[in-house]
Design a protein around this motif. Structure first.
Motif, PDB file in Angstrom:
ATOM      1  N   ALA A   6       0.805  -1.215   0.000  1.00 29.71           N
ATOM      2  CA  ALA A   6       0.000   0.000   0.000  1.00 29.71           C
ATOM      3  C   ALA A   6       0.846   1.276   0.000  1.00 29.71           C
ATOM      4  CB  ALA A   6      -0.935   0.005   1.201  1.00 29.71           C
ATOM      5  N   THR A   7       2.083   1.176   0.495  1.00 27.36           N
ATOM      6  CA  THR A   7       2.907   2.382   0.614  1.00 27.36           C
ATOM      7  C   THR A   7       4.094   2.430  -0.345  1.00 27.36           C
ATOM      8  OG1 THR A   7       4.219   1.383   2.387  1.00 27.36           O
ATOM      9  CG2 THR A   7       2.284   2.694   3.041  1.00 27.36           C
ATOM     10  N   GLY A   8       4.283   1.365  -1.140  1.00 26.60           N
ATOM     11  CA  GLY A   8       5.391   1.346  -2.084  1.00 26.60           C
ATOM     12  C   GLY A   8       5.703  -0.053  -2.559  1.00 26.60           C
ATOM     13  N   PHE A   9       6.866  -0.214  -3.183  1.00 28.60           N
ATOM     14  CA  PHE A   9       7.257  -1.537  -3.662  1.00 28.60           C
ATOM     15  C   PHE A   9       8.739  -1.772  -3.400  1.00 28.60           C
ATOM     16  CE2 PHE A   9       7.718   1.267  -7.322  1.00 28.60           C
ATOM     17  CZ  PHE A   9       8.916   0.880  -7.909  1.00 28.60           C
ATOM     18  N   TRP A  10       9.126  -3.036  -3.471  1.00 22.63           N
ATOM     19  CA  TRP A  10      10.502  -3.460  -3.226  1.00 22.63           C
ATOM     20  C   TRP A  10      11.152  -3.838  -4.539  1.00 22.63           C
ATOM     21  CZ3 TRP A  10      12.883  -2.986   1.364  1.00 22.63           C
ATOM     22  CH2 TRP A  10      12.081  -2.768   2.476  1.00 22.63           C
ATOM     23  N   LEU A  11      12.377  -3.344  -4.734  1.00 22.70           N
ATOM     24  CA  LEU A  11      13.152  -3.610  -5.933  1.00 22.70           C
ATOM     25  C   LEU A  11      14.396  -4.392  -5.531  1.00 22.70           C
ATOM     26  CD1 LEU A  11      13.400  -2.936  -8.998  1.00 22.70           C
ATOM     27  CD2 LEU A  11      14.674  -0.897  -8.323  1.00 22.70           C
ATOM     28  N   PHE A  19      13.455  -0.256  -0.961  1.00 17.70           N
ATOM     29  CA  PHE A  19      12.057   0.142  -0.909  1.00 17.70           C
ATOM     30  C   PHE A  19      11.869   1.430  -1.698  1.00 17.70           C
ATOM     31  CE2 PHE A  19       8.336   2.120   1.206  1.00 17.70           C
ATOM     32  CZ  PHE A  19       7.412   1.137   0.875  1.00 17.70           C
ATOM     33  N   VAL A  20      10.877   1.448  -2.564  1.00 12.52           N
ATOM     34  CA  VAL A  20      10.524   2.628  -3.358  1.00 12.52           C
ATOM     35  C   VAL A  20       9.179   3.131  -2.833  1.00 12.52           C
ATOM     36  CG1 VAL A  20      10.064   3.516  -5.676  1.00 12.52           C
ATOM     37  CG2 VAL A  20      11.723   1.661  -5.365  1.00 12.52           C
ATOM     38  N   PRO A  21       9.198   4.138  -1.967  1.00 14.37           N
ATOM     39  CA  PRO A  21       7.945   4.621  -1.375  1.00 14.37           C
ATOM     40  C   PRO A  21       7.122   5.466  -2.344  1.00 14.37           C
ATOM     41  CG  PRO A  21       9.790   5.886  -0.532  1.00 14.37           C
ATOM     42  CD  PRO A  21      10.364   4.837  -1.445  1.00 14.37           C
ATOM     43  N   PHE A  22       5.826   5.208  -2.357  1.00 12.41           N
ATOM     44  CA  PHE A  22       4.939   5.996  -3.205  1.00 12.41           C
ATOM     45  C   PHE A  22       4.944   7.474  -2.802  1.00 12.41           C
ATOM     46  CE2 PHE A  22       2.255   1.940  -3.743  1.00 12.41           C
ATOM     47  CZ  PHE A  22       2.971   1.563  -4.851  1.00 12.41           C
ATOM     48  N   ALA A  23       5.207   7.767  -1.541  1.00 13.37           N
ATOM     49  CA  ALA A  23       5.247   9.162  -1.089  1.00 13.37           C
ATOM     50  C   ALA A  23       6.346   9.946  -1.808  1.00 13.37           C
ATOM     51  CB  ALA A  23       5.455   9.215   0.418  1.00 13.37           C
ATOM     52  N   ASP A  24       7.458   9.275  -2.104  1.00 19.64           N
ATOM     53  CA  ASP A  24       8.569   9.930  -2.798  1.00 19.64           C
ATOM     54  C   ASP A  24       8.491   9.780  -4.314  1.00 19.64           C
ATOM     55  OD1 ASP A  24       9.564  10.677  -0.338  1.00 19.64           O
ATOM     56  OD2 ASP A  24      11.027   9.045  -0.257  1.00 19.64           O
ATOM     57  N   TYR A  25       7.804   8.763  -4.779  1.00 20.80           N
ATOM     58  CA  TYR A  25       7.673   8.478  -6.217  1.00 20.80           C
ATOM     59  C   TYR A  25       6.191   8.290  -6.547  1.00 20.80           C
ATOM     60  CZ  TYR A  25      12.663   7.646  -5.756  1.00 20.80           C
ATOM     61  OH  TYR A  25      14.004   7.792  -5.489  1.00 20.80           O
ATOM     62  N   PRO A  26       5.394   9.371  -6.503  1.00 24.37           N
ATOM     63  CA  PRO A  26       3.936   9.274  -6.615  1.00 24.37           C
ATOM     64  C   PRO A  26       3.413   8.712  -7.934  1.00 24.37           C
ATOM     65  CG  PRO A  26       4.632  11.571  -6.615  1.00 24.37           C
ATOM     66  CD  PRO A  26       5.844  10.748  -6.308  1.00 24.37           C
ATOM     67  N   LEU A  61      18.021   5.624  -4.156  1.00 23.12           N
ATOM     68  CA  LEU A  61      17.436   4.694  -3.191  1.00 23.12           C
ATOM     69  C   LEU A  61      18.404   4.380  -2.059  1.00 23.12           C
ATOM     70  CD1 LEU A  61      15.683   2.219  -5.653  1.00 23.12           C
ATOM     71  CD2 LEU A  61      14.660   4.128  -4.391  1.00 23.12           C
ATOM     72  N   GLU A  62      19.698   4.337  -2.371  1.00 24.39           N
ATOM     73  CA  GLU A  62      20.700   4.050  -1.350  1.00 24.39           C
ATOM     74  C   GLU A  62      20.961   5.252  -0.450  1.00 24.39           C
ATOM     75  OE1 GLU A  62      24.024   2.793  -3.781  1.00 24.39           O
ATOM     76  OE2 GLU A  62      23.553   0.692  -3.366  1.00 24.39           O
ATOM     77  N   ASN A  63      20.826   6.449  -0.990  1.00 24.33           N
ATOM     78  CA  ASN A  63      21.145   7.677  -0.256  1.00 24.33           C
ATOM     79  C   ASN A  63      20.041   8.716  -0.405  1.00 24.33           C
ATOM     80  OD1 ASN A  63      24.014   6.897   0.389  1.00 24.33           O
ATOM     81  ND2 ASN A  63      24.068   6.813  -1.843  1.00 24.33           N
ATOM     82  N   PRO A  64      18.838   8.417   0.084  1.00 22.64           N
ATOM     83  CA  PRO A  64      17.724   9.352  -0.120  1.00 22.64           C
ATOM     84  C   PRO A  64      17.958  10.720   0.510  1.00 22.64           C
ATOM     85  CG  PRO A  64      17.121   7.626   1.422  1.00 22.64           C
ATOM     86  CD  PRO A  64      18.449   7.247   0.849  1.00 22.64           C
ATOM     87  N   ASP A  65      18.805  10.796   1.533  1.00 29.33           N
ATOM     88  CA  ASP A  65      19.080  12.081   2.172  1.00 29.33           C
ATOM     89  C   ASP A  65      19.850  13.031   1.253  1.00 29.33           C
ATOM     90  OD1 ASP A  65      21.082  10.081   2.515  1.00 29.33           O
ATOM     91  OD2 ASP A  65      22.126  11.358   3.940  1.00 29.33           O
ATOM     92  N   ARG A  66      20.523  12.484   0.246  1.00 29.21           N
ATOM     93  CA  ARG A  66      21.252  13.310  -0.715  1.00 29.21           C
ATOM     94  C   ARG A  66      20.366  13.821  -1.842  1.00 29.21           C
ATOM     95  NH1 ARG A  66      26.109   9.646  -2.232  1.00 29.21           N
ATOM     96  NH2 ARG A  66      25.732  10.741  -4.179  1.00 29.21           N
ATOM     97  N   PHE A  67      19.148  13.299  -1.922  1.00 26.66           N
ATOM     98  CA  PHE A  67      18.209  13.683  -2.985  1.00 26.66           C
ATOM     99  C   PHE A  67      16.975  14.280  -2.327  1.00 26.66           C
ATOM    100  CE2 PHE A  67      20.993  10.497  -4.597  1.00 26.66           C
ATOM    101  CZ  PHE A  67      21.257  10.892  -5.889  1.00 26.66           C
ATOM    102  N   HIS A  68      17.007  15.589  -2.108  1.00 27.93           N
ATOM    103  CA  HIS A  68      15.968  16.245  -1.324  1.00 27.93           C
ATOM    104  C   HIS A  68      14.673  16.501  -2.089  1.00 27.93           C
ATOM    105  CE1 HIS A  68      18.772  16.732   1.924  1.00 27.93           C
ATOM    106  NE2 HIS A  68      19.667  17.206   1.065  1.00 27.93           N
ATOM    107  N   LEU A  69      14.734  16.493  -3.384  1.00 24.79           N
ATOM    108  CA  LEU A  69      13.523  16.753  -4.164  1.00 24.79           C
ATOM    109  C   LEU A  69      12.696  15.474  -4.288  1.00 24.79           C
ATOM    110  CD1 LEU A  69      14.974  18.931  -7.037  1.00 24.79           C
ATOM    111  CD2 LEU A  69      13.787  19.694  -4.981  1.00 24.79           C
ATOM    112  N   VAL A  70      11.403  15.626  -4.192  1.00 23.01           N
ATOM    113  CA  VAL A  70      10.496  14.501  -4.396  1.00 23.01           C
ATOM    114  C   VAL A  70      10.322  14.324  -5.889  1.00 23.01           C
ATOM    115  CG1 VAL A  70       8.145  13.656  -4.075  1.00 23.01           C
ATOM    116  CG2 VAL A  70       9.315  14.832  -2.209  1.00 23.01           C
ATOM    117  N   TRP A  71      10.459  13.099  -6.367  1.00 18.72           N
ATOM    118  CA  TRP A  71      10.310  12.799  -7.783  1.00 18.72           C
ATOM    119  C   TRP A  71       8.864  12.979  -8.185  1.00 18.72           C
ATOM    120  CZ3 TRP A  71       7.626   9.216 -10.651  1.00 18.72           C
ATOM    121  CH2 TRP A  71       8.076   9.008 -11.945  1.00 18.72           C
ATOM    122  N   ARG A  72       8.635  13.613  -9.322  1.00 17.66           N
ATOM    123  CA  ARG A  72       7.252  13.811  -9.807  1.00 17.66           C
ATOM    124  C   ARG A  72       7.173  13.456 -11.264  1.00 17.66           C
ATOM    125  NH1 ARG A  72       4.418  15.647  -5.648  1.00 17.66           N
ATOM    126  NH2 ARG A  72       5.535  16.947  -4.212  1.00 17.66           N
TER     127      ARG A  72
END
Length: 72
Positions: A6-11, A19-26, A61-72
């Motif tokens: 419900a919140t994302g998928f695993w790659l 984990f690829v969260p839908f919140a970050d990759y809508p 995915l390995e370093n989400p803190d380095r990528f501050h923008l949400v993908w759209r």
């Protein structure tokens, strides 16, 4: 892709899952299961979903803190 929830998928890449969260990759939240599973590996750290015209780099995915923008 090993699992979709419900919140994302695993790659699965090599022997590690990410984990690829839908919140970050809508875009993936409204995608069909078939579209999410239709991933192509373009290189060692780049993945592409042709039917969604979406790309994710493993570094994001390995370093989400380095990528501050949400993908759209």
């Amino acid at each position: 892709v090993t699992s979709i929830g419900a919140t994302g998928f695993w790659l699965l890449v090599e022997d590690k899952e990410y984990f690829v969260p839908f919140a970050d990759y809508p875009l993936f939240q409204t995608a069909t299961i078939e579209q999410i599973f239709a991933v192509k590996r373009l290189g060692p750290g780049q993945f592409h979903w042709p039917t969604l015209d979406a790309d994710i780099e493993l570094d994001a995915l390995e370093n989400p803190d380095r990528f501050h923008l949400v993908w759209r």
